[in-house]
Write a protein that holds these residues in place. Structure first.
Motif, PDB file in Angstrom:
ATOM      1  N   MET A 131       5.736  -6.468  -6.066  1.00  0.00           N
ATOM      2  CA  MET A 131       6.828  -5.725  -5.494  1.00  0.00           C
ATOM      3  C   MET A 131       6.316  -4.755  -4.430  1.00  0.00           C
ATOM      4  O   MET A 131       7.002  -4.539  -3.448  1.00  0.00           O
ATOM      5  CB  MET A 131       7.505  -5.010  -6.650  1.00  0.00           C
ATOM      6  CG  MET A 131       8.850  -4.498  -6.387  1.00  0.00           C
ATOM      7  SD  MET A 131       9.935  -5.848  -6.160  1.00  0.00           S
ATOM      8  CE  MET A 131      11.394  -5.137  -6.449  1.00  0.00           C
ATOM      9  N   LYS A 132       5.156  -4.199  -4.698  1.00  0.00           N
ATOM     10  CA  LYS A 132       4.604  -3.253  -3.748  1.00  0.00           C
ATOM     11  C   LYS A 132       4.335  -3.908  -2.386  1.00  0.00           C
ATOM     12  O   LYS A 132       4.609  -3.308  -1.366  1.00  0.00           O
ATOM     13  CB  LYS A 132       3.334  -2.629  -4.296  1.00  0.00           C
ATOM     14  CG  LYS A 132       3.611  -1.551  -5.287  1.00  0.00           C
ATOM     15  CD  LYS A 132       2.331  -0.868  -5.636  1.00  0.00           C
ATOM     16  CE  LYS A 132       2.604   0.211  -6.651  1.00  0.00           C
ATOM     17  NZ  LYS A 132       1.428   0.948  -6.990  1.00  0.00           N
ATOM     18  N   PRO A 133       3.818  -5.158  -2.365  1.00  0.00           N
ATOM     19  CA  PRO A 133       3.603  -5.760  -1.039  1.00  0.00           C
ATOM     20  C   PRO A 133       4.914  -5.935  -0.267  1.00  0.00           C
ATOM     21  O   PRO A 133       4.962  -5.755   0.941  1.00  0.00           O
ATOM     22  CB  PRO A 133       2.982  -7.105  -1.330  1.00  0.00           C
ATOM     23  CG  PRO A 133       2.450  -7.029  -2.707  1.00  0.00           C
ATOM     24  CD  PRO A 133       3.247  -5.978  -3.414  1.00  0.00           C
ATOM     25  N   ILE A 134       5.987  -6.263  -0.956  1.00  0.00           N
ATOM     26  CA  ILE A 134       7.273  -6.406  -0.276  1.00  0.00           C
ATOM     27  C   ILE A 134       7.763  -5.044   0.187  1.00  0.00           C
ATOM     28  O   ILE A 134       8.304  -4.910   1.283  1.00  0.00           O
ATOM     29  CB  ILE A 134       8.305  -7.080  -1.209  1.00  0.00           C
ATOM     30  CG1 ILE A 134       7.876  -8.513  -1.483  1.00  0.00           C
ATOM     31  CG2 ILE A 134       9.685  -7.050  -0.595  1.00  0.00           C
ATOM     32  CD1 ILE A 134       8.759  -9.247  -2.428  1.00  0.00           C
ATOM     33  N   ILE A 161       6.035  -2.592   1.153  1.00  0.00           N
ATOM     34  CA  ILE A 161       5.255  -2.176   2.332  1.00  0.00           C
ATOM     35  C   ILE A 161       5.614  -3.059   3.534  1.00  0.00           C
ATOM     36  O   ILE A 161       5.696  -2.590   4.652  1.00  0.00           O
ATOM     37  CB  ILE A 161       3.749  -2.256   2.017  1.00  0.00           C
ATOM     38  CG1 ILE A 161       3.398  -1.226   0.946  1.00  0.00           C
ATOM     39  CG2 ILE A 161       2.928  -2.036   3.258  1.00  0.00           C
ATOM     40  CD1 ILE A 161       1.981  -1.335   0.450  1.00  0.00           C
ATOM     41  N   PHE A 162       5.845  -4.333   3.298  1.00  0.00           N
ATOM     42  CA  PHE A 162       6.104  -5.282   4.377  1.00  0.00           C
ATOM     43  C   PHE A 162       7.436  -5.025   5.077  1.00  0.00           C
ATOM     44  O   PHE A 162       7.529  -5.108   6.291  1.00  0.00           O
ATOM     45  CB  PHE A 162       6.059  -6.711   3.820  1.00  0.00           C
ATOM     46  CG  PHE A 162       6.349  -7.751   4.858  1.00  0.00           C
ATOM     47  CD1 PHE A 162       5.427  -8.027   5.849  1.00  0.00           C
ATOM     48  CD2 PHE A 162       7.551  -8.444   4.856  1.00  0.00           C
ATOM     49  CE1 PHE A 162       5.698  -8.981   6.812  1.00  0.00           C
ATOM     50  CE2 PHE A 162       7.825  -9.397   5.811  1.00  0.00           C
ATOM     51  CZ  PHE A 162       6.888  -9.671   6.803  1.00  0.00           C
ATOM     52  N   ILE A 163       8.493  -4.721   4.340  1.00  0.00           N
ATOM     53  CA  ILE A 163       9.824  -4.525   4.926  1.00  0.00           C
ATOM     54  C   ILE A 163       9.835  -3.343   5.894  1.00  0.00           C
ATOM     55  O   ILE A 163      10.320  -3.479   7.027  1.00  0.00           O
ATOM     56  CB  ILE A 163      10.899  -4.395   3.820  1.00  0.00           C
ATOM     57  CG1 ILE A 163      11.050  -5.735   3.108  1.00  0.00           C
ATOM     58  CG2 ILE A 163      12.229  -3.941   4.401  1.00  0.00           C
ATOM     59  CD1 ILE A 163      12.000  -5.747   1.943  1.00  0.00           C
ATOM     60  N   ALA A 195       9.853  -1.546  11.533  1.00  0.00           N
ATOM     61  CA  ALA A 195       9.236  -0.683  12.537  1.00  0.00           C
ATOM     62  C   ALA A 195       8.859  -1.479  13.781  1.00  0.00           C
ATOM     63  O   ALA A 195       8.860  -0.956  14.897  1.00  0.00           O
ATOM     64  CB  ALA A 195       8.017   0.013  11.952  1.00  0.00           C
ATOM     65  N   ALA A 196       8.532  -2.721  13.619  1.00  0.00           N
ATOM     66  CA  ALA A 196       8.173  -3.554  14.760  1.00  0.00           C
ATOM     67  C   ALA A 196       9.386  -3.884  15.621  1.00  0.00           C
ATOM     68  O   ALA A 196       9.254  -4.256  16.777  1.00  0.00           O
ATOM     69  CB  ALA A 196       7.514  -4.836  14.267  1.00  0.00           C
ATOM     70  N   CYS A 197      10.593  -3.747  15.117  1.00  0.00           N
ATOM     71  CA  CYS A 197      11.811  -4.085  15.856  1.00  0.00           C
ATOM     72  C   CYS A 197      12.301  -2.949  16.738  1.00  0.00           C
ATOM     73  O   CYS A 197      13.251  -3.123  17.493  1.00  0.00           O
ATOM     74  CB  CYS A 197      12.924  -4.476  14.898  1.00  0.00           C
ATOM     75  SG  CYS A 197      12.592  -6.041  14.051  1.00  0.00           S
ATOM     76  N   THR A 198      11.723  -1.796  16.645  1.00  0.00           N
ATOM     77  CA  THR A 198      12.212  -0.690  17.472  1.00  0.00           C
ATOM     78  C   THR A 198      11.895  -0.976  18.932  1.00  0.00           C
ATOM     79  O   THR A 198      10.898  -1.613  19.264  1.00  0.00           O
ATOM     80  CB  THR A 198      11.555   0.642  17.056  1.00  0.00           C
ATOM     81  OG1 THR A 198      10.155   0.528  17.243  1.00  0.00           O
ATOM     82  CG2 THR A 198      11.886   0.991  15.631  1.00  0.00           C
TER      83      THR A 198
END
Length: 91
Positions: free
Chosen positions: A1-4, A6-8, A13-16
């Motif tokens: 769950m932690k990887p998800i 962090i990933f979301i 942030a990459a879409c800004t």
């Protein structure tokens, strides 16, 4: 769950989007040839030359023919200079 978890946030942030750069207005001068008449409107027509074929045939003698030729030459030389000036300007 932690990887998800962090990933979301990283994916979002990459879409800004970055702010748009300020608009710059540049004036560019483009030289375009303009078609102009080569012959000036002040150029008159050819004069009536006195040494045409009919006048030379009607001349009574050689002296009269030479006078006609000389009179025609006096008109042709300035006319030719005027035309040469126009032709030189057209090149």
């Amino acid at each position: 769950m932690k990887p998800i978890a962090i990933f979301i946030p990283l994916a979002l942030a990459a879409c800004t989007t970055a702010p748009a750069p300020p608009e710059t207005v540049r004036t560019v001068e483009v030289k375009v040839p303009v078609r102009q008449a080569c012959v000036p409107t002040t150029l008159g027509g050819a004069p009536d030359y006195p040494d045409d074929d009919a006048a030379l045939r009607k001349a009574p003698d050689a002296a009269a023919r030479y006078k006609l030729l000389y009179a025609g030459r006096k008109l042709r030389i300035p006319r030719e200079q005027e035309l040469e000036t126009v032709v030189a300007g057209c090149k």
